[in-house]
Design a protein around this motif. Sequence first.
Motif, short mmCIF file in Angstrom:
data_model
loop_
_atom_site.label_atom_id
_atom_site.label_comp_id
_atom_site.label_asym_id
_atom_site.label_seq_id
_atom_site.Cartn_x
_atom_site.Cartn_y
_atom_site.Cartn_z
N ASP A 158 -1.61 7.72 6.61
CA ASP A 158 -2.25 7.54 5.31
C ASP A 158 -2.08 8.85 4.55
OD1 ASP A 158 -4.05 7.37 3.16
OD2 ASP A 158 -5.34 5.98 4.27
N THR A 159 -1.46 8.78 3.37
CA THR A 159 -1.13 9.99 2.62
C THR A 159 -1.99 10.18 1.37
OG1 THR A 159 0.57 8.84 1.30
CG2 THR A 159 1.26 9.82 3.41
N ARG A 160 -3.08 9.44 1.22
CA ARG A 160 -3.85 9.50 -0.03
C ARG A 160 -4.51 10.86 -0.26
NH1 ARG A 160 -7.16 3.95 0.47
NH2 ARG A 160 -6.99 4.56 2.66
N VAL A 161 -5.10 11.42 0.77
CA VAL A 161 -5.76 12.71 0.63
C VAL A 161 -5.02 13.76 1.46
CG1 VAL A 161 -7.90 14.00 0.91
CG2 VAL A 161 -7.97 11.59 0.21
N ALA A 162 -5.06 13.58 2.75
CA ALA A 162 -4.31 14.43 3.67
C ALA A 162 -3.71 13.52 4.73
CB ALA A 162 -5.22 15.48 4.31
N ASP A 167 0.86 -1.18 0.00
CA ASP A 167 0.00 0.00 0.00
C ASP A 167 0.90 1.23 0.00
OD1 ASP A 167 -2.19 -1.65 0.11
OD2 ASP A 167 -2.34 -1.58 2.29
N TRP A 168 1.09 1.83 -1.17
CA TRP A 168 2.04 2.92 -1.31
C TRP A 168 1.67 4.13 -0.48
CZ3 TRP A 168 0.03 7.49 -2.91
CH2 TRP A 168 -1.19 7.46 -3.59
N TRP A 169 0.38 4.28 -0.17
CA TRP A 169 -0.07 5.47 0.56
C TRP A 169 0.18 5.40 2.06
CZ3 TRP A 169 -3.31 2.13 -2.11
CH2 TRP A 169 -4.04 1.24 -1.32
N LEU A 170 0.55 4.23 2.57
CA LEU A 170 0.86 4.10 3.99
C LEU A 170 2.35 4.37 4.22
CD1 LEU A 170 -1.23 0.97 5.04
CD2 LEU A 170 -1.76 3.38 5.42
#
Length: 245
Positions: free
Chosen positions: A179-183, A80-83
């Motif tokens: 978690d970097t997907r949105v903020a 999961d690249w966003w973690l």
Amino acid sequence: MAGAVVGVGALLAIAAPQAMAAPASGVGPAAASEATVQLPAGAVPERWTIDRKAPAPKLPAAGAGQVSDPQGAQEAATGDWWLQPRNGKYQGQTCGTSRVDIVTGWGPMTLSLTQSRAISSQWSSSVSVDAWKVSGTVGFSVTDTATNTETGSYTVPEGKFGTLEAYPLFDHFTFDVYDTRVADHYVGGGDAYHSVGYCYNQLGEFSTCGDRVGSRARYSFSQPASRPHAPVGAPRPRAETGHGR
């Protein structure tokens, strides 16, 4: 007549104690020789000595590249690249709870432990995150092993039955996961342990009574304490286990 016995103990599964401390931004640790050492629950500090084989750890600088990991490329493509793990924090030295060697004998004699052992790094996280990312946050590969040689000894007094035990010594780090997907927002955290030496427990007792003696340790010690790793108000279930065991 005094003699010498060298212990050859079986290598058991290693389990680091569940040390807890509040999260903080990554800062360099104090010299390891000045740090407190966390012992297993119920341990008597006066009977323990610390044998550190590695220098004081250093956390990577903010924005530094990831630690090289043989599985990194594959994991980067499937994880999961966003973690993203962040805020690596050195929590001090801690003794493992599983004995890796033991020798016993009647005094007067000197008990010695001299085996070389490869002990794996360990890590765990409350959310699924790639090991290579955790490695880059704490400054060492969480999937590697470290080989160190025991150098413990205990002179057993006459009339006593002595025991010398060896446990792994770890440097303990904590980290947060975002978690970097949105903020960026906090979603969990974890712990990482790197093998750096041994902890020795020395016991001596009479054959007819329970009187026990041990040499005084060279470090200050603390007992395991419960800590919430997550920032205030952020729950942190602990479920996911890493692959460095």
